[in-house]
Design an enzyme around this catalytic site. Structure first.
Site, PDB file in Angstrom:
ATOM      1  N   CYS A  78      16.663  57.302  37.277  1.00 36.83           N
ATOM      2  CA  CYS A  78      16.563  56.047  36.494  1.00 36.83           C
ATOM      3  C   CYS A  78      16.129  54.793  37.124  1.00 36.83           C
ATOM      4  CB  CYS A  78      17.761  55.823  35.249  1.00 36.83           C
ATOM      5  SG  CYS A  78      18.458  54.293  35.340  1.00 36.83           S
ATOM      6  N   CYS A  81      20.358  51.429  38.733  1.00 40.02           N
ATOM      7  CA  CYS A  81      21.389  51.063  39.388  1.00 40.02           C
ATOM      8  C   CYS A  81      20.957  51.085  40.947  1.00 40.02           C
ATOM      9  CB  CYS A  81      22.740  51.825  39.404  1.00 40.02           C
ATOM     10  SG  CYS A  81      23.274  51.629  37.755  1.00 40.02           S
ATOM     11  N   CYS A 158      25.828  56.738  30.289  1.00 32.79           N
ATOM     12  CA  CYS A 158      25.337  55.745  31.472  1.00 32.79           C
ATOM     13  C   CYS A 158      26.631  55.011  32.107  1.00 32.79           C
ATOM     14  CB  CYS A 158      24.433  54.958  31.014  1.00 32.79           C
ATOM     15  SG  CYS A 158      23.937  53.543  32.210  1.00 32.79           S
ATOM     16  N   GLN A 282      23.729  36.984  27.128  1.00 33.46           N
ATOM     17  CA  GLN A 282      24.154  37.557  28.360  1.00 33.46           C
ATOM     18  C   GLN A 282      24.698  39.093  28.119  1.00 33.46           C
ATOM     19  OE1 GLN A 282      23.772  36.014  31.336  1.00 33.46           O
ATOM     20  NE2 GLN A 282      23.202  34.138  30.884  1.00 33.46           N
ATOM     21  N   TYR A 311      16.453  25.668  27.603  1.00 32.84           N
ATOM     22  CA  TYR A 311      16.399  27.062  27.427  1.00 32.84           C
ATOM     23  C   TYR A 311      17.682  27.758  27.091  1.00 32.84           C
ATOM     24  CZ  TYR A 311      12.622  26.459  30.978  1.00 32.84           C
ATOM     25  OH  TYR A 311      11.660  25.818  31.540  1.00 32.84           O
ATOM     26  N   GLU A 332      15.079  25.192  22.769  1.00 35.02           N
ATOM     27  CA  GLU A 332      14.807  26.904  22.906  1.00 35.02           C
ATOM     28  C   GLU A 332      13.513  27.119  22.227  1.00 35.02           C
ATOM     29  OE1 GLU A 332      16.210  29.973  24.188  1.00 35.02           O
ATOM     30  OE2 GLU A 332      14.699  30.708  23.094  1.00 35.02           O
ATOM     31  N   ASP A 380      18.411  26.794  32.358  1.00 34.50           N
ATOM     32  CA  ASP A 380      18.782  28.037  32.420  1.00 34.50           C
ATOM     33  C   ASP A 380      17.556  29.049  31.705  1.00 34.50           C
ATOM     34  OD1 ASP A 380      20.108  30.637  32.703  1.00 34.50           O
ATOM     35  OD2 ASP A 380      21.361  30.586  30.871  1.00 34.50           O
ATOM     36  N   CYS A 407      18.377  33.512  36.787  1.00 33.69           N
ATOM     37  CA  CYS A 407      18.724  34.983  37.031  1.00 33.69           C
ATOM     38  C   CYS A 407      17.722  35.418  37.887  1.00 33.69           C
ATOM     39  CB  CYS A 407      18.570  35.622  35.627  1.00 33.69           C
ATOM     40  SG  CYS A 407      17.043  34.944  34.766  1.00 33.69           S
TER      41      CYS A 407
END
Ligand code: SAH
Length: 451
Positions: A78, A81, A158, A282, A311, A332, A380, A407
């Site tokens: 996958c 991770c 998962c 989030q 945002y 936004e 953000d 992010c």
């Protein structure tokens, strides 16, 4: 010359941006996924790529002590991770080293990495999952999407998902098998069920299931609703989302509520938030509380400030910050998110907050033209970062403090270099682990004008 399928013994010297090991055979670069620095491994060369070769670990002859146990059957397939094989503390070290190295190579190399906000919950933190389906020997298989591709990797559970979400997926597969529901095939564009999106409100336990379908007619619909509610009374909303487009974007425009209110409510930092299927929220509930509290505490408030939450999504940061400011405005682009945000102001009985649906840059330029008084700005943005025009407008607005939460540190650093040209600088950077076990990092700075 390296030969495909041949086995080589290599030592890992460094990492790439996804924390994959990098080794060299002569002058040729070999990228070894899931290999740690200084490890000595036997690798089989499986592929030639632009930057070199991909090597698959056959045997680790000398192991790095920071390697942890991996308890996942589809980990290598996958690819979601990137750091599951790395002990928790070491993941923080690797993420910090990456940020420090990005900063050092930038034009804002005076910035210090001040602190790391580590997550307590490293597994089963994802409050949103997106599942695809396929048929294998006549049986329905649910799957995750392989990283950077549209290929489905069959799965049953998962380690990052909320466990009830996986149980719901299993039940949906049973319904598909019994009711003979065909999964959507992107190549023939036939079949009914494209995706299932499940969201969980961590604090209230409410769950939302969105069925993304290829047609409006919904076969065995009643059966499905009854079957799910019987086993999972925590599902308070079921939605059909129709997506007939030839696209890998999950959600289409058309939606209808199949059951419940059409949204779920969660509690973050003591405030209640409603969220609908298309709004951003989030992923890691507990770590989001850490992020918001720590990030807002970096700002100085006297209580008379006007704060702009750019945002803003469903208004989470603005609502939380409203306790410290005189007035808050949120902007936004997503219509549904703004609808949620306005409702969230009402639910929490906050009267000194306004929400505007607009492009953040456009709105910032308007505010600058009108010479509006804005004291604090929270930025953000999505991974792409903000824009030069937005920064230009911000410089005209002259806020005293800008809290920039990102992010993607790469685009944030790019933006910080532009801010520097407009004489806004930050001293410290903080990272928050919103996405444990993945390469993703959330980074936070406060910019102030340089005198
Ligand atoms: N601050 C929120 C959302 C952050 S995610 C939170 O913490 O939950 C980034 C948000 O930016 C998303 O809601 C996305 O819809 C929005 N967005 C993307 N492009 C935008 C643009 N050009 N102008 C305004 N908002 C935008």
């Amino acid at each position: 010359m390296i030969n495909i399928n041949k086995i080589y013994e290599v030592t890992i010297k460094q990492y790439d941006e996804y924390f994959q090991g990098i080794a060299f055979v002569g002058k040729d670069k070999v990228i070894v996924p899931q290999a740690l620095k200084n490890e000595n491994c036997k690798v089989k060369i499986v592929k030639k790529i632009q930057q070199g070769y991909i090597g698959e670990i056959i045997k680790i002859k000398q192991m790095n002590k920071q390697r942890g146990k991996v308890n996942c059957a589809i980990y290598k397939k996958c690819g979601g991770c990137h750091l599951l094989h790395v002990k928790d503390e070491e993941q923080m070290t690797l993420k910090s080293e990456k940020i420090i190295s990005l900063l050092q190579r930038s034009k804002v190399n005076h910035l210090q990495l001040k602190d790391i906000w580590q997550a307590n919950k490293m597994q089963h933190y994802r409050n949103k999952v997106i599942i695809g389906f396929q048929k294998n020997h006549g049986k329905i298989e649910a799957g995750l999407y392989e990283e950077f591709s549209h290929r489905i990797v069959p799965y049953t559970s998962c380690l990052m998902h909320d466990e009830t979400s996986d149980a719901i997926v299993k039940e949906i597969c049973q319904w598909m098998n019994v009711a003979r529901i065909a999964p959507y095939d992107p190549y023939t564009r036939r079949g009914f069920l494209r995706n299932v999106l499940i969201r969980k409100a961590e604090a209230t336990n409410e769950m939302m299931v969105v069925f993304v379908t290829n047609t409006l007619t919904f076969p065995a619909r009643k059966q499905l609703i009854q079957q799910l509610l019987k086993k999972f009374p925590q599902i308070t909303s079921m939605i059909q989302n129709v997506n007939t487009r030839k696209t890998s974007i999950v959600l289409g425009d058309k939606e209808q509520i199949m059951y419940g209110k059409g949204y779920i409510e969660d509690v973050l930092c003591g405030y209640t938030f409603r969220l609908s299927s298309k709004s951003f929220y989030q992923i890691h509930h507990d770590q989001t509380e850490v992020l918001y509290q720590k990030a807002i505490s970096l700002l100085q408030f006297s209580g008379s400030e006007t704060l702009l939450d750019a945002y803003c999504g469903i208004g989470t940061i603005g609502v939380y910050a409203s306790a410290f400011a005189h007035k808050v405005i949120g902007v936004e682009l997503n219509k549904d998110a703004i609808k949620d945000a306005k409702e969230n102001a009402k639910i929490n009985k906050i009267n000194h907050i306004d929400f505007v649906c607009d492009d953040a840059t456009n709105y910032m330029m308007q505010l600058a033209k009108q010479k509006k008084n804005i004291d604090i700005v929270v930025l953000d943005p999505p991974r792409s970062g903000t824009t030069k025009e937005c920064i230009q407008a911000l410089a005209k607005l002259k806020p005293k403090q800008i809290l920039y939460i990102s992010c993607d540190p790469t685009t944030q650093i790019r933006d910080l270099e532009i801010f520097k040209q407009y004489r806004y600088e930050a001293k410290d950077m903080y990272i928050s682990d919103q996405f444990p076990n993945s390469f993703h990092v959330e980074s936070v700075v406060v910019l102030t004008p340089v005198r």
